[in-house]
Scaffold this active site. Structure first.
Site, PDB file in Angstrom:
ATOM      1  N   THR A  10       8.760  -9.312  -4.324  1.00 47.18           N
ATOM      2  CA  THR A  10       7.380  -8.895  -4.030  1.00 47.18           C
ATOM      3  C   THR A  10       6.983  -7.642  -4.812  1.00 47.18           C
ATOM      4  O   THR A  10       5.956  -7.607  -5.488  1.00 47.18           O
ATOM      5  CB  THR A  10       7.245  -8.633  -2.510  1.00 47.18           C
ATOM      6  OG1 THR A  10       7.582  -9.836  -1.829  1.00 47.18           O
ATOM      7  CG2 THR A  10       5.836  -8.219  -2.146  1.00 47.18           C
ATOM      8  N   ILE A  11       7.796  -6.612  -4.715  1.00 47.11           N
ATOM      9  CA  ILE A  11       7.447  -5.346  -5.364  1.00 47.11           C
ATOM     10  C   ILE A  11       7.820  -5.377  -6.847  1.00 47.11           C
ATOM     11  O   ILE A  11       7.020  -4.997  -7.716  1.00 47.11           O
ATOM     12  CB  ILE A  11       8.148  -4.161  -4.656  1.00 47.11           C
ATOM     13  CG1 ILE A  11       7.759  -4.105  -3.167  1.00 47.11           C
ATOM     14  CG2 ILE A  11       7.840  -2.835  -5.362  1.00 47.11           C
ATOM     15  CD1 ILE A  11       6.288  -3.944  -2.874  1.00 47.11           C
ATOM     16  N   GLY A 108      12.694   1.123   1.136  1.00 43.84           N
ATOM     17  CA  GLY A 108      13.705   0.539   2.019  1.00 43.84           C
ATOM     18  C   GLY A 108      15.047   1.248   1.924  1.00 43.84           C
ATOM     19  O   GLY A 108      15.944   1.001   2.745  1.00 43.84           O
ATOM     20  N   SER A 137       7.769   3.913   1.390  1.00 42.85           N
ATOM     21  CA  SER A 137       7.328   2.557   1.762  1.00 42.85           C
ATOM     22  C   SER A 137       5.800   2.436   1.758  1.00 42.85           C
ATOM     23  O   SER A 137       5.079   3.432   1.657  1.00 42.85           O
ATOM     24  CB  SER A 137       7.841   2.220   3.159  1.00 42.85           C
ATOM     25  OG  SER A 137       7.056   2.915   4.111  1.00 42.85           O
ATOM     26  N   CYS A 138       5.340   1.214   1.930  1.00 43.47           N
ATOM     27  CA  CYS A 138       3.894   0.961   1.940  1.00 43.47           C
ATOM     28  C   CYS A 138       3.194   1.720   3.070  1.00 43.47           C
ATOM     29  O   CYS A 138       2.136   2.330   2.867  1.00 43.47           O
ATOM     30  CB  CYS A 138       3.633  -0.535   2.063  1.00 43.47           C
ATOM     31  SG  CYS A 138       4.638  -1.346   3.317  1.00 43.47           S
ATOM     32  N   ARG A 167       2.538  -6.182   9.504  1.00 42.52           N
ATOM     33  CA  ARG A 167       2.565  -7.635   9.237  1.00 42.52           C
ATOM     34  C   ARG A 167       3.997  -8.119   9.514  1.00 42.52           C
ATOM     35  O   ARG A 167       4.975  -7.407   9.258  1.00 42.52           O
ATOM     36  CB  ARG A 167       2.113  -7.927   7.804  1.00 42.52           C
ATOM     37  CG  ARG A 167       2.935  -7.228   6.696  1.00 42.52           C
ATOM     38  CD  ARG A 167       4.115  -8.062   6.266  1.00 42.52           C
ATOM     39  NE  ARG A 167       4.913  -7.445   5.240  1.00 42.52           N
ATOM     40  CZ  ARG A 167       6.077  -6.844   5.439  1.00 42.52           C
ATOM     41  NH1 ARG A 167       6.538  -6.660   6.667  1.00 42.52           N
ATOM     42  NH2 ARG A 167       6.780  -6.395   4.413  1.00 42.52           N
ATOM     43  N   HIS A 193       8.468   5.804  10.313  1.00 43.71           N
ATOM     44  CA  HIS A 193       7.429   6.147   9.333  1.00 43.71           C
ATOM     45  C   HIS A 193       7.038   7.631   9.378  1.00 43.71           C
ATOM     46  O   HIS A 193       6.816   8.243   8.333  1.00 43.71           O
ATOM     47  CB  HIS A 193       6.190   5.276   9.566  1.00 43.71           C
ATOM     48  CG  HIS A 193       6.507   3.812   9.636  1.00 43.71           C
ATOM     49  ND1 HIS A 193       6.749   3.145  10.826  1.00 43.71           N
ATOM     50  CD2 HIS A 193       6.680   2.904   8.664  1.00 43.71           C
ATOM     51  CE1 HIS A 193       7.015   1.880  10.584  1.00 43.71           C
ATOM     52  NE2 HIS A 193       6.993   1.698   9.278  1.00 43.71           N
ATOM     53  N   GLY A 194       6.951   8.177  10.621  1.00 43.50           N
ATOM     54  CA  GLY A 194       6.562   9.587  10.749  1.00 43.50           C
ATOM     55  C   GLY A 194       7.543  10.512  10.030  1.00 43.50           C
ATOM     56  O   GLY A 194       7.147  11.286   9.143  1.00 43.50           O
ATOM     57  N   HIS A 219      -0.956  -4.676   6.761  1.00 41.43           N
ATOM     58  CA  HIS A 219      -0.726  -3.847   7.948  1.00 41.43           C
ATOM     59  C   HIS A 219      -2.079  -3.239   8.337  1.00 41.43           C
ATOM     60  O   HIS A 219      -2.949  -3.077   7.495  1.00 41.43           O
ATOM     61  CB  HIS A 219       0.194  -2.652   7.662  1.00 41.43           C
ATOM     62  CG  HIS A 219       1.519  -2.971   7.055  1.00 41.43           C
ATOM     63  ND1 HIS A 219       2.482  -3.699   7.697  1.00 41.43           N
ATOM     64  CD2 HIS A 219       2.069  -2.596   5.871  1.00 41.43           C
ATOM     65  CE1 HIS A 219       3.576  -3.767   6.936  1.00 41.43           C
ATOM     66  NE2 HIS A 219       3.342  -3.110   5.821  1.00 41.43           N
TER      67      HIS A 219
HETATM   68  P1  NAD Z   1      11.988  -9.016  -1.954  1.00 42.86           P
HETATM   69  O1  NAD Z   1      12.991  -9.654  -1.086  1.00 42.86           O
HETATM   70  O2  NAD Z   1      10.659  -9.650  -2.111  1.00 42.86           O
HETATM   71  O3  NAD Z   1      12.573  -8.847  -3.417  1.00 42.86           O
HETATM   72  C1  NAD Z   1      13.861  -8.373  -3.665  1.00 42.86           C
HETATM   73  C2  NAD Z   1      14.407  -9.113  -4.866  1.00 42.86           C
HETATM   74  O4  NAD Z   1      15.696  -8.605  -5.176  1.00 42.86           O
HETATM   75  C3  NAD Z   1      14.556 -10.601  -4.599  1.00 42.86           C
HETATM   76  O5  NAD Z   1      14.073 -11.286  -5.726  1.00 42.86           O
HETATM   77  C4  NAD Z   1      16.075 -10.786  -4.433  1.00 42.86           C
HETATM   78  O6  NAD Z   1      16.500 -12.045  -4.861  1.00 42.86           O
HETATM   79  C5  NAD Z   1      16.593  -9.706  -5.354  1.00 42.86           C
HETATM   80  N1  NAD Z   1      17.949  -9.278  -5.067  1.00 42.86           N
HETATM   81  C6  NAD Z   1      18.686  -9.443  -3.946  1.00 42.86           C
HETATM   82  N2  NAD Z   1      19.907  -8.882  -4.089  1.00 42.86           N
HETATM   83  C7  NAD Z   1      19.932  -8.338  -5.328  1.00 42.86           C
HETATM   84  C8  NAD Z   1      20.900  -7.637  -6.067  1.00 42.86           C
HETATM   85  N3  NAD Z   1      22.103  -7.366  -5.563  1.00 42.86           N
HETATM   86  N4  NAD Z   1      20.591  -7.229  -7.321  1.00 42.86           N
HETATM   87  C9  NAD Z   1      19.392  -7.501  -7.857  1.00 42.86           C
HETATM   88  N5  NAD Z   1      18.421  -8.167  -7.202  1.00 42.86           N
HETATM   89  C10 NAD Z   1      18.692  -8.583  -5.958  1.00 42.86           C
HETATM   90  O7  NAD Z   1      11.876  -7.521  -1.467  1.00 42.86           O
HETATM   91  P2  NAD Z   1      10.621  -6.563  -1.598  1.00 42.86           P
HETATM   92  O8  NAD Z   1       9.712  -6.837  -0.464  1.00 42.86           O
HETATM   93  O9  NAD Z   1      10.088  -6.587  -2.977  1.00 42.86           O
HETATM   94  O10 NAD Z   1      11.304  -5.157  -1.278  1.00 42.86           O
HETATM   95  C11 NAD Z   1      11.981  -4.431  -2.266  1.00 42.86           C
HETATM   96  C12 NAD Z   1      12.002  -2.977  -1.870  1.00 42.86           C
HETATM   97  O11 NAD Z   1      10.652  -2.516  -1.780  1.00 42.86           O
HETATM   98  C13 NAD Z   1      12.634  -2.686  -0.513  1.00 42.86           C
HETATM   99  O12 NAD Z   1      13.216  -1.401  -0.562  1.00 42.86           O
HETATM  100  C14 NAD Z   1      11.451  -2.669   0.412  1.00 42.86           C
HETATM  101  O13 NAD Z   1      11.681  -1.929   1.596  1.00 42.86           O
HETATM  102  C15 NAD Z   1      10.423  -2.004  -0.472  1.00 42.86           C
HETATM  103  N6  NAD Z   1       9.031  -2.284  -0.124  1.00 42.86           N
HETATM  104  C16 NAD Z   1       8.648  -3.522   0.281  1.00 42.86           C
HETATM  105  C17 NAD Z   1       7.323  -3.738   0.625  1.00 42.86           C
HETATM  106  C18 NAD Z   1       6.848  -5.066   1.126  1.00 42.86           C
HETATM  107  O14 NAD Z   1       6.003  -5.090   1.982  1.00 42.86           O
HETATM  108  N7  NAD Z   1       7.358  -6.176   0.649  1.00 42.86           N
HETATM  109  C19 NAD Z   1       6.399  -2.717   0.520  1.00 42.86           C
HETATM  110  C20 NAD Z   1       6.803  -1.474   0.042  1.00 42.86           C
HETATM  111  C21 NAD Z   1       8.134  -1.259  -0.261  1.00 42.86           C
END
Ligand code: NAD
Length: 336
Positions: A10-11, A108, A137-138, A167, A193-194, A219
């Site tokens: 996602t990110i 995360g 985080s977001c 969400r 979060h706080g 959210h």
């Molecule tokens: P995600 O699950 O969508 O993507 C993570 C990717 O990393 C996946 O493609 C997965 O296959 C891959 N992956 C798994 N193990 C791995 C490894 N050992 N080496 C390399 N790649 C690997 O996760 P995300 O939602 O993009 O979250 C990523 C980070 O961003 C986390 O720290 C999360 O807390 C943070 N974050 C997420 C959001 C959200 O809402 N999705 C928002 C802000 C921050």
């Protein structure tokens, strides 16, 4: 600056696209562990794909040529944006340190993965020259933007109390829930979060509570902020309206829900319908004496993307805070 993306979910995929739009950064490749449609899409965009050696054949079978492994990709980069699932970034850090590479981590990870927890409006200068930066985080990013908007406009914040409706999952996460529940997330107070906001805005008095609901789009935060003085509503509106990465959405224009804000982003042709800005529901902004109330939406998939770009600029002192924010926002098409 040569940038590698490790963790193309996602990110990661959004940050990869954002890096590609910068004239002071080059995307050297993305690292993915699963041979799937996202890998195919990355290759179709012309991104160099890296993956574990033992999976190279599986990637080839879906038409994706693998250029090397994690070590190969990290070696080609100046800085790695690690967007792997929670906790994996800390494990990967060992390799980055061994290779002498700088890295940006995501929210995360625990705060101690990096030298500084980052938000461009909140503490850009603290990240100048740092080798390891964590983009919060977001939810933390969005609270920090709203509070920073007030601080930057000269208000003193006595306390902030933010109630977060999270969400339940991102749109692509078909196995996550809840599907018919409201889940305290976490059940304890304060939610994480706080304290996380305090890693960016030190000394701020903030308490957050959070529940997860069966929604994937955004959210929603309901915030109560007590100021030292009684502001006029117009002045608060002006502060929010003139702060980068905060947008006001009015009911009279048809924005009566978060779904309609996402629809707007899709209508104007934003990539993936992304809303990079904190989306304040204008009609909710209310002042009672020195109490300020507001509600805002947080597009969790998108809101941290510009912060990752600014974190890279701060790391290499490529630009000052406001120049970087402006450059990033222009490149992405963020409304100011
Ligand atoms: P995600 O699950 O969508 O993507 C993570 C990717 O990393 C996946 O493609 C997965 O296959 C891959 N992956 C798994 N193990 C791995 C490894 N050992 N080496 C390399 N790649 C690997 O996760 P995300 O939602 O993009 O979250 C990523 C980070 O961003 C986390 O720290 C999360 O807390 C943070 N974050 C997420 C959001 C959200 O809402 N999705 C928002 C802000 C921050």
């Amino acid at each position: 600056m040569k940038v590698a993306i490790v963790g193309y979910g996602t990110i990661g995929k959004r940050v990869a696209d954002a890096v590609s739009r910068q004239d002071d950064m080059t995307l050297v490749g993305i690292y993915k562990v699963t041979p799937d449609y996202e890998a195919v899409a990355a290759a179709q965009k012309g991104y160099r794909v890296f993956a574990p050696r033992e999976k190279a054949d599986a990637f080839k079978k879906i038409g994706v040529e693998v250029e090397g492994d994690l070590n190969d990709l990290a070696s080609r980069a100046d800085v790695i944006v690690d967007a792997t699932p929670d906790g994996v970034g800390a494990q990967n850090k060992e390799l980055y340190v061994k290779l002498g590479k700088n890295a940006i981590f995501q929210g995360g990870e625990e705060a101690d993965v990096a030298e500084v927890s980052f938000n461009a409006l909140g503490n850009y200068e603290k990240a100048l020259g740092k080798r390891y930066i964590r983009v919060v985080s977001c939810n933390t990013t969005s609270i920090t933007r709203v509070l920073s908007s007030l601080l930057l406009n000269g208000y003193k914040i006595r306390r902030a109390r933010v109630f977060i409706t999270r969400r339940g999952a991102d749109p692509k996460e078909h196995k996550k829930g809840p599907i018919n529940d409201v889940v305290p997330n976490p059940a304890t107070v304060p939610s994480h979060h706080g304290p996380d906001v305090q890693t960016v805005l030190e000394g701020i008095d903030i308490v957050t509570l959070a529940v997860a609901v069966p929604v994937t789009i955004m959210h929603m935060h309901m915030a109560y902020i007590e100021l030292d003085e009684a502001p006029s509503k117009d002045a608060v509106m002006e502060a929010l309206a003139t702060t980068p990465r905060i947008l006001l959405f009015e009911t009279k224009k048809g924005y009566s829900s978060l779904a309609q804000i996402i629809e707007w982003a899709r209508d104007i042709g934003r990539p993936r319908g992304d809303v990079w800005e904190v989306s304040v529901l204008q009609d909710s902004v209310t002042v009672r004496g020195n109490e300020l109330y507001l509600m805002y939406g947080v597009h969790q998939e998108a809101v941290v993307v510009p912060e990752n770009i600014d974190a890279i600029r701060a790391m290499y002192r490529l630009a000052d805070k406001w120049s970087s924010i402006e450059k990033t926002d222009k490149s992405l098409g963020i409304v100011t």
